[in-house]
Design an enzyme around this catalytic site. Structure first.
Site, PDB file in Angstrom:
ATOM      1  N   CYS A 135      42.956  38.666  45.131  1.00  0.00           N
ATOM      2  CA  CYS A 135      42.141  39.120  46.050  1.00  0.00           C
ATOM      3  C   CYS A 135      41.524  40.324  45.696  1.00  0.00           C
ATOM      4  CB  CYS A 135      42.779  38.963  47.473  1.00  0.00           C
ATOM      5  SG  CYS A 135      43.202  37.275  48.147  1.00  0.00           S
ATOM      6  N   ARG A 136      40.742  41.008  46.423  1.00  0.00           N
ATOM      7  CA  ARG A 136      40.185  42.280  46.596  1.00  0.00           C
ATOM      8  C   ARG A 136      40.201  42.950  47.894  1.00  0.00           C
ATOM      9  NH1 ARG A 136      41.277  44.684  41.843  1.00  0.00           N
ATOM     10  NH2 ARG A 136      42.895  43.391  42.518  1.00  0.00           N
TER      11      ARG A 136
END
Length: 245
Positions: free
Chosen positions: A2-3
């Protein structure tokens, strides 16, 4: 996997923070520059922010790619906050592409996100299920991150400060499963994060702090944060210390 990103500082529009920069969270959903695991983050996105007059944060989540929600992009331009936590999701294999699995998770005044993976969620759940707070629905979402969130909530409810609660969560995750545990959270007063297995950067300017999985522009004042560290900060302060075991 994810970011994610957290901001503390003068009121900023969600659009200017998350959509407008050249390498914004929107861009990182489709073309992250420094992601070690996975290539796109198209399995949902979420934004949480604190609004005047509310004791609990506002949260917006979707199980669609960030670039596919033009309606909220319009709303974001008219929404400002002094404290924001946001994330784009690349789903862990075996978990559903469901809104309930998208960060930020919330409980009371907390916003919380996880970039990483629990290596053995079955073993972790078996070991810590008795600790999960029954009054926290997000702790029971069908995703590995929910277990870690439940442990953070349990620690905060027991009186631990937010940074200490994140560190305790990492220790339990390592003890009973292993994995990568980049955690990011806010209680509306401070930002806190762990760097444990993936990238994390900070940009600290007078009266403004951003902590993010990767820089959203090419400014020279982004600082890569060392692995195995615990990070805390406010709009006017940043502290980075060893995480410990």
């Amino acid at each position: 996997m994810c970011r994610h990103l957290a901001y503390a500082g003068p009121a900023v529009s969600l659009y200017d923070l998350l959509w407008k920069p050249e390498f914004s969270l929107l861009e990182q959903a489709s073309a992250p520059r420094r992601q070690r695991y996975g290539r796109v983050n198209a399995d949902g996105y979420g934004v949480g922010w604190y609004a005047p007059g509310r004791s609990e944060p506002v949260r917006y989540r979707r199980n669609v790619p960030m670039w596919g929600d033009s309606s909220f992009a319009s709303v974001a331009g008219a929404t400002t906050s002094e404290c924001v936590v946001a994330a784009v999701r690349s789903a862990t294999v075996g978990t559903p592409v469901d809104e309930s699995c998208v960060a930020p998770f919330t409980w009371g005044h907390l916003l919380w996100s996880h970039n990483g993976v629990v290596a053995d969620p079955v073993a972790l759940r078996k070991s810590v299920s008795h600790l999960l707070p029954v009054d926290c629905p997000d702790a029971f979402a069908p995703v590995d991150s929910a277990l870690l969130f439940g442990l953070t909530v349990a620690a905060v409810a027991a009186g631990e400060a937010l940074p200490s609660a994140l560190a305790s969560t990492v220790r339990l995750g390592r003890r009973h499963s292993g994995g990568r545990f980049n955690l990011l959270a806010s209680d509306g007063q401070q930002l806190a994060a762990t760097v444990c297995g993936d990238t994390l950067y900070a940009r600290s300017r007078p009266a403004e702090l951003v902590i993010a999985s990767e820089p959203f522009d090419d400014a020279t004042d982004w600082e890569p944060l060392p692995d195995e560290s615990i990070v805390t900060g406010t709009a006017s302060h940043l502290d980075v210390r060893p995480l410990g075991h």
